[in-house]
Design a protein around this motif. Structure first.
Motif, PDB file in Angstrom:
ATOM      1  N   GLY A 130       2.305   4.433   4.039  1.00  0.00           N
ATOM      2  CA  GLY A 130       2.270   5.927   4.189  1.00  0.00           C
ATOM      3  C   GLY A 130       3.307   6.273   3.153  1.00  0.00           C
ATOM      4  O   GLY A 130       4.189   5.522   2.787  1.00  0.00           O
ATOM      5  N   GLY A 131       3.347   7.580   3.094  1.00  0.00           N
ATOM      6  CA  GLY A 131       4.296   8.361   2.502  1.00  0.00           C
ATOM      7  C   GLY A 131       5.421   8.521   3.386  1.00  0.00           C
ATOM      8  O   GLY A 131       5.546   8.074   4.607  1.00  0.00           O
ATOM      9  N   ALA A 132       6.776   9.379   2.733  1.00  0.00           N
ATOM     10  CA  ALA A 132       7.813   9.502   3.508  1.00  0.00           C
ATOM     11  C   ALA A 132       7.764  10.392   4.774  1.00  0.00           C
ATOM     12  O   ALA A 132       8.593  10.472   5.685  1.00  0.00           O
ATOM     13  CB  ALA A 132       8.951  10.078   2.431  1.00  0.00           C
ATOM     14  N   VAL A 159       4.968  -0.050   4.571  1.00  0.00           N
ATOM     15  CA  VAL A 159       5.136  -0.029   3.118  1.00  0.00           C
ATOM     16  C   VAL A 159       5.169   1.362   2.798  1.00  0.00           C
ATOM     17  O   VAL A 159       4.005   1.871   2.931  1.00  0.00           O
ATOM     18  CB  VAL A 159       3.995  -0.765   2.286  1.00  0.00           C
ATOM     19  N   VAL A 160       6.309   1.805   2.184  1.00  0.00           N
ATOM     20  CA  VAL A 160       6.310   3.390   1.832  1.00  0.00           C
ATOM     21  C   VAL A 160       6.377   3.622   0.390  1.00  0.00           C
ATOM     22  O   VAL A 160       7.153   2.791  -0.454  1.00  0.00           O
ATOM     23  CB  VAL A 160       7.859   3.777   2.465  1.00  0.00           C
ATOM     24  N   ARG A 161       5.641   4.604   0.095  1.00  0.00           N
ATOM     25  CA  ARG A 161       5.511   5.149  -1.160  1.00  0.00           C
ATOM     26  C   ARG A 161       6.823   5.622  -1.762  1.00  0.00           C
ATOM     27  O   ARG A 161       7.419   6.711  -1.394  1.00  0.00           O
ATOM     28  CB  ARG A 161       4.445   6.134  -1.359  1.00  0.00           C
ATOM     29  N   GLY A 162       7.479   5.209  -2.954  1.00  0.00           N
ATOM     30  CA  GLY A 162       8.563   5.724  -3.545  1.00  0.00           C
ATOM     31  C   GLY A 162       9.734   4.716  -3.568  1.00  0.00           C
ATOM     32  O   GLY A 162      10.459   4.855  -2.362  1.00  0.00           O
ATOM     33  N   ASP A 163       9.816   4.085  -4.390  1.00  0.00           N
ATOM     34  CA  ASP A 163      11.205   3.123  -4.337  1.00  0.00           C
ATOM     35  C   ASP A 163      12.338   3.758  -4.551  1.00  0.00           C
ATOM     36  O   ASP A 163      13.537   3.346  -4.214  1.00  0.00           O
ATOM     37  CB  ASP A 163      11.235   1.920  -5.493  1.00  0.00           C
ATOM     38  N   GLU A 164      12.556   5.076  -5.198  1.00  0.00           N
ATOM     39  CA  GLU A 164      13.449   5.930  -5.322  1.00  0.00           C
ATOM     40  C   GLU A 164      14.163   6.233  -4.000  1.00  0.00           C
ATOM     41  O   GLU A 164      15.271   6.761  -3.753  1.00  0.00           O
ATOM     42  CB  GLU A 164      13.231   7.275  -5.966  1.00  0.00           C
ATOM     43  N   ARG A 177       5.513   3.842  -7.136  1.00  0.00           N
ATOM     44  CA  ARG A 177       4.376   4.648  -7.130  1.00  0.00           C
ATOM     45  C   ARG A 177       3.374   4.084  -7.679  1.00  0.00           C
ATOM     46  O   ARG A 177       2.133   4.126  -7.263  1.00  0.00           O
ATOM     47  CB  ARG A 177       4.635   6.035  -7.280  1.00  0.00           C
ATOM     48  N   ALA A 178       3.548   3.172  -8.632  1.00  0.00           N
ATOM     49  CA  ALA A 178       2.501   2.615  -9.468  1.00  0.00           C
ATOM     50  C   ALA A 178       2.026   1.654  -8.535  1.00  0.00           C
ATOM     51  O   ALA A 178       0.813   1.126  -8.577  1.00  0.00           O
ATOM     52  CB  ALA A 178       2.823   2.114 -10.742  1.00  0.00           C
ATOM     53  N   THR A 179       2.892   0.820  -8.026  1.00  0.00           N
ATOM     54  CA  THR A 179       2.316  -0.461  -7.185  1.00  0.00           C
ATOM     55  C   THR A 179       1.884   0.206  -5.783  1.00  0.00           C
ATOM     56  O   THR A 179       0.783  -0.139  -5.291  1.00  0.00           O
ATOM     57  CB  THR A 179       3.579  -1.137  -6.742  1.00  0.00           C
ATOM     58  N   TYR A 180       2.419   1.442  -5.385  1.00  0.00           N
ATOM     59  CA  TYR A 180       1.477   1.718  -4.192  1.00  0.00           C
ATOM     60  C   TYR A 180      -0.039   2.281  -4.478  1.00  0.00           C
ATOM     61  O   TYR A 180      -0.696   2.168  -3.394  1.00  0.00           O
ATOM     62  CB  TYR A 180       2.353   3.165  -3.699  1.00  0.00           C
ATOM     63  N   ARG A 181       0.012   2.867  -5.619  1.00  0.00           N
ATOM     64  CA  ARG A 181      -1.409   3.354  -5.763  1.00  0.00           C
ATOM     65  C   ARG A 181      -2.488   2.030  -5.942  1.00  0.00           C
ATOM     66  O   ARG A 181      -3.798   2.018  -5.738  1.00  0.00           O
ATOM     67  CB  ARG A 181      -1.523   3.868  -7.377  1.00  0.00           C
ATOM     68  N   ARG A 182      -1.873   0.941  -6.240  1.00  0.00           N
ATOM     69  CA  ARG A 182      -2.637  -0.403  -6.325  1.00  0.00           C
ATOM     70  C   ARG A 182      -2.670  -1.328  -4.960  1.00  0.00           C
ATOM     71  O   ARG A 182      -3.230  -2.251  -5.067  1.00  0.00           O
ATOM     72  CB  ARG A 182      -2.092  -1.275  -7.454  1.00  0.00           C
ATOM     73  N   LYS A 183      -2.180  -0.508  -4.050  1.00  0.00           N
ATOM     74  CA  LYS A 183      -1.954  -1.273  -2.749  1.00  0.00           C
ATOM     75  C   LYS A 183      -3.391  -1.869  -2.204  1.00  0.00           C
ATOM     76  O   LYS A 183      -3.353  -2.944  -1.334  1.00  0.00           O
ATOM     77  CB  LYS A 183      -1.332  -0.489  -1.669  1.00  0.00           C
TER      78      LYS A 183
END
Length: 296
Positions: free
Chosen positions: A66-68, A90-95, A120-126
């Protein structure tokens, strides 16, 4: 399973609103936010069959995405606490890693969820098998629930929402994040009823293909009469325009609760706008599904 689940959820008419009465439209709100105090919105409908599958399969952990500001992460964490199942989000956005948690993620963490931030690139490929396998290798074995909880089991769980609304409305509106609720809702509605989904993401028309896929997996093919209206995202996910803020505050003053701006306010603004546009013939009854916890 989780106690104190309130089903069917209440159906309450919105009264004394000239924007609807002047068009000959009656509107009800389906208060799915009141299903359970610890499961925000309608997430119980999407989660409960997945939770049963996880328990029946002997899994001790759920892993999801999910997102933040994800209500789904919060709900999964709460369900894990109530059922004694460990949870990983698993949260989108390593920043976001290392920063103070926002209220949504803080609540998930307080309920015991382990938060793992990815770029975000990894998240898109989840959804790719190799990416998911690497996450499970790193975080440990788990029953995997997709982003937003939307899979075939979620769609089947949401079919009950449509069944509860049979015979109560001509049109049913729902906010769309990942499409699972609309896929099930439309399948559960009766003849002559139609569902309108309002994507909260900018460019959310892509969800049509996802909804068709979910219905194929859950029910073996298309079900129900549904469409998407993607004009009411107000800038995108978790974005709030001044127009939307004003609408939500006005709605709260008229009807006693301020709808959440991420999902429900966008859907309600869409339905009220359609009524003003004359999209609903006089005599039409509309039901608006409140999937997120009000803010006031």
């Amino acid at each position: 399973m989780i106690p104190d689940v309130r089903l069917p959820s209440p159906l309450v008419e919105l009264l004394d609103d000239e924007r609807l009465a002047g068009r000959g439209v009656r509107m009800f709100v389906k208060r799915d936010d009141q299903i359970h105090p610890d499961l925000p919105g309608n997430k119980w409908r999407k989660l409960h069959l997945n939770l049963r599958a996880a328990l029946d399969g002997g899994h001790g952990r759920l892993l999801t995405f999910g997102g933040a500001y994800s209500n789904h992460l919060r709900a999964t964490a709460a369900a894990g606490r109530l059922l004694g199942i460990a949870t990983t989000g698993v949260v989108r956005g390593d920043e976001l890693a290392g920063r103070p948690l926002n209220p949504s993620l803080a609540r998930a963490a307080a309920d015991g969820m382990r938060l793992h931030f990815v770029d975000r690139a990894t998240y898109r490929r989840k959804g790719e098998p190799e990416v998911l396998a690497s996450l499970l290798d790193l975080l440990g074995p788990a029953y995997v629930v997709p982003e937003g909880g939307s899979n075939a089991l979620a769609a089947r769980g949401c079919a009950a929402l449509g069944e509860e609304l049979r015979g109560t409305a001509d049109v049913v509106g729902v906010a769309c994040g990942t499409g699972g609720t609309l896929a099930g809702l439309a399948a559960g509605l009766g003849p002559g009823q139609r569902a309108i989904g309002f994507p909260v993401l900018k460019g959310g028309g892509f969800l049509a293909a996802e909804i068709r896929r979910l219905q194929e997996e859950a029910f073996g093919g298309p079900r129900g009469n549904w469409l998407l209206d993607d004009r009411f995202h107000h800038g995108g996910y978790a974005r709030v325009s001044p127009e939307l803020r004003a609408f939500a505050e006005d709605f709260g003053g008229r009807h006693g609760f301020v709808p959440d701006s991420v999902y429900v306010a966008k859907m309600l603004h869409g339905l009220f706008s359609l009524a003003q546009e004359g999209a609903f013939a006089p005599g039409t009854t509309v039901a608006a599904v409140v999937t997120g916890r009000p803010t006031g």
